[in-house]
Design a protein around this motif. Structure first.
Motif, PDB file in Angstrom:
ATOM      1  N   THR A  55      43.669  39.213  35.104  1.00  0.00           N
ATOM      2  CA  THR A  55      43.542  39.600  33.694  1.00  0.00           C
ATOM      3  C   THR A  55      42.078  39.526  33.255  1.00  0.00           C
ATOM      4  O   THR A  55      41.563  40.432  32.592  1.00  0.00           O
ATOM      5  CB  THR A  55      44.398  38.674  32.803  1.00  0.00           C
ATOM      6  OG1 THR A  55      45.748  38.717  33.263  1.00  0.00           O
ATOM      7  CG2 THR A  55      44.371  39.118  31.352  1.00  0.00           C
ATOM      8  N   VAL A  56      41.404  38.419  33.656  1.00  0.00           N
ATOM      9  CA  VAL A  56      39.991  38.261  33.291  1.00  0.00           C
ATOM     10  C   VAL A  56      39.187  39.429  33.874  1.00  0.00           C
ATOM     11  O   VAL A  56      38.370  40.054  33.199  1.00  0.00           O
ATOM     12  CB  VAL A  56      39.441  36.907  33.807  1.00  0.00           C
ATOM     13  CG1 VAL A  56      37.939  36.808  33.561  1.00  0.00           C
ATOM     14  CG2 VAL A  56      40.174  35.746  33.121  1.00  0.00           C
ATOM     15  N   ARG A  57      39.478  39.746  35.120  1.00  0.00           N
ATOM     16  CA  ARG A  57      38.752  40.820  35.799  1.00  0.00           C
ATOM     17  C   ARG A  57      38.952  42.159  35.075  1.00  0.00           C
ATOM     18  O   ARG A  57      37.977  42.894  34.819  1.00  0.00           O
ATOM     19  CB  ARG A  57      39.250  40.913  37.244  1.00  0.00           C
ATOM     20  CG  ARG A  57      38.466  41.907  38.062  1.00  0.00           C
ATOM     21  CD  ARG A  57      39.086  42.126  39.449  1.00  0.00           C
ATOM     22  NE  ARG A  57      38.215  43.019  40.209  1.00  0.00           N
ATOM     23  CZ  ARG A  57      37.234  42.582  40.987  1.00  0.00           C
ATOM     24  NH1 ARG A  57      37.020  41.288  41.119  1.00  0.00           N
ATOM     25  NH2 ARG A  57      36.463  43.448  41.622  1.00  0.00           N
ATOM     26  N   LEU A  58      40.193  42.454  34.749  1.00  0.00           N
ATOM     27  CA  LEU A  58      40.484  43.737  34.079  1.00  0.00           C
ATOM     28  C   LEU A  58      39.780  43.816  32.723  1.00  0.00           C
ATOM     29  O   LEU A  58      39.269  44.872  32.333  1.00  0.00           O
ATOM     30  CB  LEU A  58      42.006  43.904  33.914  1.00  0.00           C
ATOM     31  CG  LEU A  58      42.487  45.224  33.317  1.00  0.00           C
ATOM     32  CD1 LEU A  58      42.019  46.410  34.165  1.00  0.00           C
ATOM     33  CD2 LEU A  58      44.020  45.245  33.205  1.00  0.00           C
ATOM     34  N   CYS A  59      39.729  42.686  32.029  1.00  0.00           N
ATOM     35  CA  CYS A  59      39.030  42.660  30.734  1.00  0.00           C
ATOM     36  C   CYS A  59      37.547  42.967  30.940  1.00  0.00           C
ATOM     37  O   CYS A  59      36.956  43.748  30.205  1.00  0.00           O
ATOM     38  CB  CYS A  59      39.179  41.307  30.057  1.00  0.00           C
ATOM     39  SG  CYS A  59      40.816  41.015  29.388  1.00  0.00           S
ATOM     40  N   ASN A  60      36.966  42.324  31.955  1.00  0.00           N
ATOM     41  CA  ASN A  60      35.530  42.527  32.192  1.00  0.00           C
ATOM     42  C   ASN A  60      35.230  43.973  32.597  1.00  0.00           C
ATOM     43  O   ASN A  60      34.276  44.576  32.119  1.00  0.00           O
ATOM     44  CB  ASN A  60      35.045  41.560  33.273  1.00  0.00           C
ATOM     45  CG  ASN A  60      33.520  41.516  33.347  1.00  0.00           C
ATOM     46  OD1 ASN A  60      32.859  41.503  32.309  1.00  0.00           O
ATOM     47  ND2 ASN A  60      32.982  41.514  34.551  1.00  0.00           N
ATOM     48  N   GLU A  61      36.084  44.518  33.453  1.00  0.00           N
ATOM     49  CA  GLU A  61      35.887  45.912  33.870  1.00  0.00           C
ATOM     50  C   GLU A  61      35.881  46.855  32.679  1.00  0.00           C
ATOM     51  O   GLU A  61      35.208  47.879  32.675  1.00  0.00           O
ATOM     52  CB  GLU A  61      36.995  46.325  34.844  1.00  0.00           C
ATOM     53  CG  GLU A  61      36.774  45.784  36.250  1.00  0.00           C
ATOM     54  CD  GLU A  61      38.009  45.963  37.143  1.00  0.00           C
ATOM     55  OE1 GLU A  61      37.932  45.546  38.304  1.00  0.00           O
ATOM     56  OE2 GLU A  61      39.048  46.490  36.675  1.00  0.00           O
ATOM     57  N   ASN A  62      36.672  46.494  31.666  1.00  0.00           N
ATOM     58  CA  ASN A  62      36.775  47.369  30.498  1.00  0.00           C
ATOM     59  C   ASN A  62      35.974  46.856  29.297  1.00  0.00           C
ATOM     60  O   ASN A  62      36.148  47.329  28.184  1.00  0.00           O
ATOM     61  CB  ASN A  62      38.247  47.539  30.111  1.00  0.00           C
ATOM     62  CG  ASN A  62      38.989  48.361  31.146  1.00  0.00           C
ATOM     63  OD1 ASN A  62      38.925  49.579  31.138  1.00  0.00           O
ATOM     64  ND2 ASN A  62      39.651  47.680  32.068  1.00  0.00           N
ATOM     65  N   ALA A  63      35.113  45.857  29.571  1.00  0.00           N
ATOM     66  CA  ALA A  63      34.268  45.262  28.527  1.00  0.00           C
ATOM     67  C   ALA A  63      35.064  44.836  27.299  1.00  0.00           C
ATOM     68  O   ALA A  63      34.634  45.003  26.159  1.00  0.00           O
ATOM     69  CB  ALA A  63      33.148  46.226  28.134  1.00  0.00           C
ATOM     70  N   LEU A  64      36.251  44.258  27.564  1.00  0.00           N
ATOM     71  CA  LEU A  64      37.098  43.791  26.455  1.00  0.00           C
ATOM     72  C   LEU A  64      36.835  42.312  26.194  1.00  0.00           C
ATOM     73  O   LEU A  64      36.945  41.499  27.122  1.00  0.00           O
ATOM     74  CB  LEU A  64      38.571  43.932  26.830  1.00  0.00           C
ATOM     75  CG  LEU A  64      39.203  45.311  26.738  1.00  0.00           C
ATOM     76  CD1 LEU A  64      40.588  45.264  27.376  1.00  0.00           C
ATOM     77  CD2 LEU A  64      39.297  45.731  25.278  1.00  0.00           C
ATOM     78  N   PRO A  65      36.500  41.921  24.978  1.00  0.00           N
ATOM     79  CA  PRO A  65      36.320  40.489  24.681  1.00  0.00           C
ATOM     80  C   PRO A  65      37.601  39.696  24.973  1.00  0.00           C
ATOM     81  O   PRO A  65      38.705  40.193  24.735  1.00  0.00           O
ATOM     82  CB  PRO A  65      36.017  40.477  23.187  1.00  0.00           C
ATOM     83  CG  PRO A  65      35.509  41.847  22.886  1.00  0.00           C
ATOM     84  CD  PRO A  65      36.229  42.767  23.819  1.00  0.00           C
ATOM     85  N   ILE A  66      37.422  38.498  25.519  1.00  0.00           N
ATOM     86  CA  ILE A  66      38.559  37.613  25.819  1.00  0.00           C
ATOM     87  C   ILE A  66      38.460  36.377  24.940  1.00  0.00           C
ATOM     88  O   ILE A  66      37.415  35.726  24.889  1.00  0.00           O
ATOM     89  CB  ILE A  66      38.511  37.117  27.281  1.00  0.00           C
ATOM     90  CG1 ILE A  66      38.693  38.270  28.263  1.00  0.00           C
ATOM     91  CG2 ILE A  66      39.554  36.035  27.527  1.00  0.00           C
ATOM     92  CD1 ILE A  66      38.548  37.823  29.727  1.00  0.00           C
ATOM     93  N   THR A  67      39.533  36.048  24.258  1.00  0.00           N
ATOM     94  CA  THR A  67      39.601  34.771  23.545  1.00  0.00           C
ATOM     95  C   THR A  67      40.714  33.945  24.170  1.00  0.00           C
ATOM     96  O   THR A  67      41.889  34.200  23.928  1.00  0.00           O
ATOM     97  CB  THR A  67      39.886  34.983  22.044  1.00  0.00           C
ATOM     98  OG1 THR A  67      38.923  35.894  21.522  1.00  0.00           O
ATOM     99  CG2 THR A  67      39.824  33.667  21.285  1.00  0.00           C
ATOM    100  N   PRO A  68      40.371  32.951  25.023  1.00  0.00           N
ATOM    101  CA  PRO A  68      41.426  32.106  25.592  1.00  0.00           C
ATOM    102  C   PRO A  68      42.045  31.248  24.489  1.00  0.00           C
ATOM    103  O   PRO A  68      41.342  30.790  23.584  1.00  0.00           O
ATOM    104  CB  PRO A  68      40.686  31.225  26.602  1.00  0.00           C
ATOM    105  CG  PRO A  68      39.316  31.804  26.740  1.00  0.00           C
ATOM    106  CD  PRO A  68      39.034  32.530  25.473  1.00  0.00           C
ATOM    107  N   ARG A  69      43.363  31.063  24.568  1.00  0.00           N
ATOM    108  CA  ARG A  69      44.050  30.326  23.509  1.00  0.00           C
ATOM    109  C   ARG A  69      45.187  29.508  24.100  1.00  0.00           C
ATOM    110  O   ARG A  69      46.014  30.026  24.849  1.00  0.00           O
ATOM    111  CB  ARG A  69      44.615  31.324  22.492  1.00  0.00           C
ATOM    112  CG  ARG A  69      45.373  30.684  21.330  1.00  0.00           C
ATOM    113  CD  ARG A  69      45.945  31.799  20.443  1.00  0.00           C
ATOM    114  NE  ARG A  69      46.797  31.280  19.392  1.00  0.00           N
ATOM    115  CZ  ARG A  69      46.455  31.195  18.101  1.00  0.00           C
ATOM    116  NH1 ARG A  69      45.270  31.599  17.717  1.00  0.00           N
ATOM    117  NH2 ARG A  69      47.294  30.717  17.219  1.00  0.00           N
ATOM    118  N   GLY A  70      45.207  28.215  23.772  1.00  0.00           N
ATOM    119  CA  GLY A  70      46.319  27.358  24.174  1.00  0.00           C
ATOM    120  C   GLY A  70      47.304  27.297  23.026  1.00  0.00           C
ATOM    121  O   GLY A  70      48.090  28.210  22.798  1.00  0.00           O
ATOM    122  N   ALA A  71      47.240  26.213  22.232  1.00  0.00           N
ATOM    123  CA  ALA A  71      48.149  26.082  21.092  1.00  0.00           C
ATOM    124  C   ALA A  71      47.505  26.599  19.803  1.00  0.00           C
ATOM    125  O   ALA A  71      48.165  26.707  18.779  1.00  0.00           O
ATOM    126  CB  ALA A  71      48.561  24.621  20.922  1.00  0.00           C
TER     127      ALA A  71
END
Lengths: 459, 431
Positions: A55-71
């Motif tokens: 998932t991280v890789r696909l986001c980076n390939e598409n220059a999509l910002p990632i916000t990791p979230r637990g609770a």
């Protein structure tokens, strides 16, 4: 977000773990910080390590910002997807992989709930001390990413003191391994440290190795009531000077006491200026000795009332007052702005006096409670966010609280993190060179700037 | 349908209550639905955020919000654990009415709620007829629990092990009552509730036995109507108000000390929910409705607190192992937890064993079970595991809705554990 890309995410994590409906995305636009929500484009919930990396890789390939979230319980906006993109949920990665009683460590996935982990560790006869206020729902990945604290910080330290190693995905989805299961480890850079308080801006946590300790055999709780904040603070200093390190040393100010009493009717003295709640733990003989000394110190300095719990029920009653602090404050007005400006503990009386002056100056209600033993106060501003004029005064008051904390050689945040809320202040606490240095690290690790962008250093 | 002005006013009130939510997320730790789905829109904080955005027109998809809003057991676990004391049940029930006011009820729900619940005689007649014929379409699945799997109705009810409708519902066996006050000096109105009437008439008979034993005068009028909770849960204010009016007319004429019900949800509806909607009630019935609300009491609480039944302080040992499930409405809304346990202690033939998570929701949630059976079942299975782990051979509870759900779970697993109402256990001790 185009359908083809959504299908690619679905192929990685399964259709049921990709949320794109408006109502679903709206539910990931906020966290516990009082900030404007931002709705992400997509929410993705990997259920395996492999899927997390992809998932991280696909986001980076598409220059999509990632916000990791637990609770999503953090109080600084670290999980608000400020630049939209993908909210990456870690709460399905919730396995305790190993608890090793012999070597006293545990390996967990990032989505394990803190209190569940602590309970499982306790069941095996060991102890995981960090106890952030949101531990009943917060996740360990979030605790590491924010370097969460808690009530036991004074004696036992905070989350970072228990991190032995972190495996995390870099922005290309490659697994980086750092630290080990051994007490000692000097293998290369301390890369685990990049993840502690990194708020997910330098990698996405996959697994954490935590140190565990033996539980204390006994404990004793005490309550001391003071007619002046100075005497309470002097007592804190005298306890530490007396070579006693309580596991918990909490303070409630006058406003908090009034509100707690109105809420619980537990019989707290509302004419008191401050209450200290103290607990010592360890070997039974040491506990008895230290408790006696603490009572004596509080009396000598002039506490108007000191009591020590002689049973579990009495101990519970003492801590009930502390547990009621946030609920009591939160019920007073619609909006609760919970700050965590922290100062060297000798500066607590100065800080509290400054907070009270600021409350008066901006005509806002502030109740202060918190971890007096480690200088981590929670000035809590009670207001109604919908009243724009009032909320402007609240924001000004918060700014001034930070000014004072920094002037006392304190810090912007003891345990809540910088996130979006305090990013603009960071340079003031550190230096332009510090921010530039951090930005260089960030740019090297994350060239497209997709890992929780905008947080901490604004990059 | 609903007056738009009124909707706007309600929305404003709601906004004031929603503003108290500080989005701390503590509701995640106690929400049974979130524990299964792990989706933020399924937990209270998420629902409140959605409603706020709907109120401020930040959400376009009102239908999507409605779906999320309905995916809730209304168990009140979040409200009981909310640091800010947000009046979550007020928000959710009223929001359901508001959202439905905009979107309109589905034709099927309209038919059921307006057509049947508000016409008790028709409702009873239809279910009486169904009861007579169900032997043809169901087969006995678990003799001890007494549920039945459906053969012909499987497309509708799926894999559920439905309790069969009672052969003789309570209203057929005892259409009405008006008995004199005896030794207790108390006169009560008895409100069995739909589920006891239609699925568990034995609970009603146990109640009559207890009332007779203690010399309680009982007034039970014919043609009782639903308490209105299902209507509100579906966001149908109109049929709710009609049901309030029917009940007020029926009970308003007789003097009595308490309105006693063996259903935790009905008691909570009268006592907690009706007052929340007092402002919506026509002024002609408001006062009488609030008097009824004030007199409502759970049957366990009535027996222990008002009849002064002497219960042994020591729990008996050596009998059939028995455990107790706390219904959400009794535990979290009405705080009735000690009384049913006291009644269980009164029977020396049972040995009480507390189960883990005894006050965790069973997952029934009324119509939640119908619309979200997959989630409901997962929550129910966790309850079942706790019951089985306790080693009990009988599980008692205080709400017929929980009895239905727990029966379904135990029966599907073939556990051979009987499900009873706490007052049945007490009634067994009376001659």
């Amino acid at each position: 977000m185009n359908d083809a890309l959504i299908k690619e995410f679905e192929a990685i994590v399964g259709k049921e773990n990709v949320m794109h409906a408006e109502a679903d995305r709206q539910a990931y636009s906020y966290d516990a910080a009082v900030l404007e929500p931002v709705v992400p484009d997509l929410v993705v919930r990997p259920t395996t390590s492999e899927a997390l990396g992809k998932t991280v890789r696909l986001c980076n390939e598409n220059a999509l910002p990632i916000t990791p979230r637990g609770a999503g319980t953090n109080l600084s906006g670290g999980t608000i997807p400020g630049r939209k993109g993908v909210v990456l949920l870690t709460n399905s990665l919730n396995k305790i992989i190993e608890i090793n009683e012999q070597d006293m460590y545990a390996v967990v996935q990032p989505g394990v709930v803190t209190a569940k982990f602590a309970a499982e560790v306790a069941r095996r006869g060991l102890f995981y001390p960090p106890d952030p206020g949101s531990q009943a729902v917060s996740t360990l990945g979030g605790n590491v990413a924010e370097n969460a604290g808690g009530l036991r910080g004074l004696k036992y330290g905070v989350t970072k003191d228990y991190v032995m190693g972190v495996d995390f995905f870099d922005v290309n989805g490659e697994l980086v391994k750092a630290g080990s299961r051994t007490v000692k480890c000097v293998t290369g850079f301390n890369l685990s440290a990049l993840q502690v308080a990194g708020e997910g801006s330098l990698g996405v946590i996959n697994e954490i190795i935590f140190k565990l300790v033996p539980p204390p055999a006994a404990n004793k709780a005490m309550m001391a009531v003071f007619d002046s904040i100075d005497k309470a603070s002097e007592t804190v200093a005298a306890i530490i000077a007396g070579k006693i390190v309580p596991c918990t040393l909490e303070l409630m100010d006058k406003k908090t006491i009034e509100l707690v009493e109105a809420f619980t009717k537990a019989g707290l003295p509302t004419d008191a200026a401050a209450i200290l709640l103290i607990e010592v733990d360890g070997h039974p003989a040491q506990v008895a000795d230290e408790a006696e000394k603490v009572v004596e110190i509080a009396r000598r300095i002039g506490a108007i009332d000191v009591r020590a719990a002689s049973s579990d029920a009495e101990r519970n009653k003492i801590w009930e007052a502390r547990r009621a602090a946030l609920p009591a404050l939160a019920r007073a007005r619609p909006t609760t702005v919970l700050e965590d400006a922290t100062v060297p503990r000798s500066q607590i009386p100065t800080m509290i006096r400054a907070i009270n002056r600021i409350a008066e100056k901006y005509n806002v209600t502030i109740g202060t409670f918190g971890h007096a033993g480690d200088g981590n106060l929670h000035p809590t501003i009670l207001c109604d966010r919908r009243d724009k004029e009032e909320f402007k005064r609240v924001e000004d008051a918060v700014d001034e609280i930070f000014e004072v904390a920094l002037s006392l050689k304190g810090t912007l945040s003891g345990e809540h993190g910088i996130g979006l809320a305090k990013a603009k202040w960071l340079e003031k606490e550190t230096s332009p060179a510090t921010i530039a240095y951090a930005k260089k690290i960030k740019a090297a690790i994350d060239p497209k700037g997709i890992l929780n962008p905008g947080k901490i250093i604004g990059a | 349908m609903a007056d738009l002005q009124k909707l706007a006013t309600m929305l404003q009130e709601l906004d004031d209550q929603m503003a108290a939510c500080m989005k701390c997320g503590m509701c995640q730790g106690v929400c049974p639905v979130f524990a299964e789905t792990m989706a933020e829109a399924d937990v209270t904080r998420g629902k409140i955020a959605l409603l706020e955005n709907l109120a401020h027109e930040l959400v376009v998809d009102a239908e999507g919000v409605k779906d999320k809003l309905n995916k809730c057991l209304l168990c009140g676990s979040c409200a009981a654990n909310c640091p800010s004391g947000v009046r979550i049940m007020d928000i959710f029930l009223k929001a359901r009415c508001i959202v439905n006011g905009y979107l309109g009820l589905s034709p099927a729900k309209k038919a059921i709620l307006r057509g049947m619940l508000t016409r008790p005689k028709l409702f009873n007649a239809l279910l009486d007829t169904a009861g007579k014929f169900q032997g043809l379409v169901t087969s006995k699945a678990d003799e001890i629990v007494g549920t039945s799997c459906s053969r012909l109705m499987s497309p509708i009810i799926g894999e559920r092990h439905f309790k069969p409708l009672a052969k003789e519902p309570l209203h057929a066996a005892v259409p009405s009552l008006d008995t004199a006050v005896g030794a207790s000096g108390l006169k009560i109105a008895f409100y069995p509730g739909c589920a006891v009437d239609k699925f568990f008439p034995q609970v009603g008979h146990a109640a009559f036995k207890i009332f007779r034993h203690h010399g309680v005068g009982v007034f039970m009028p014919e043609g009782q109507a639903c308490c209105g909770l299902p209507s509100l849960a579906s966001g149908d204010m109109e049929s709710f108000l009609r049901l309030v009016e029917l009940n007020v007319k029926l009970f308003g004429q007789m003097p009595f000390d308490y309105l006693v019900t063996p259903c935790g949800s009905c008691t909570a509806a009268f006592k907690e929910v009706w007052p929340k909607f007092a402002a919506e009630m026509p002024s002609a019935i408001r006062h009488a409705a609030m008097t009824l609300a004030d007199k409502a009491i759970d049957i366990n609480a009535f027996i222990v607190d008002k009849l002064g039944v002497e219960v042994p302080t020591e729990a008996p040992k050596g009998g059939t192992p028995l455990t107790y499930h706390d219904p959400c409405h009794l535990d979290k809304s009405l705080h009735v937890t000690a009384q049913p346990r006291a009644l269980l202690r009164s029977n020396p033939n049972y040995e009480f064993r507390e189960m883990s998570e005894h006050n965790r929701c069973c997952g029934c949630g009324g119509s939640f079970n119908l619309y979200h059976y997959d989630v409901s079942k997962k929550i129910g299975e966790r309850k079942r595991e706790n019951i089985v782990a306790s080693g009990a051979k009988v599980v008692a509870t205080g709400c017929p809705a929980c009895m239905l759900q727990i029966s379904d779970m135990l029966s599907q697993a073939g556990d051979g554990i009987a499900v009873k109402h706490a007052i049945e256990i007490y009634a067994e001790t009376l001659g």
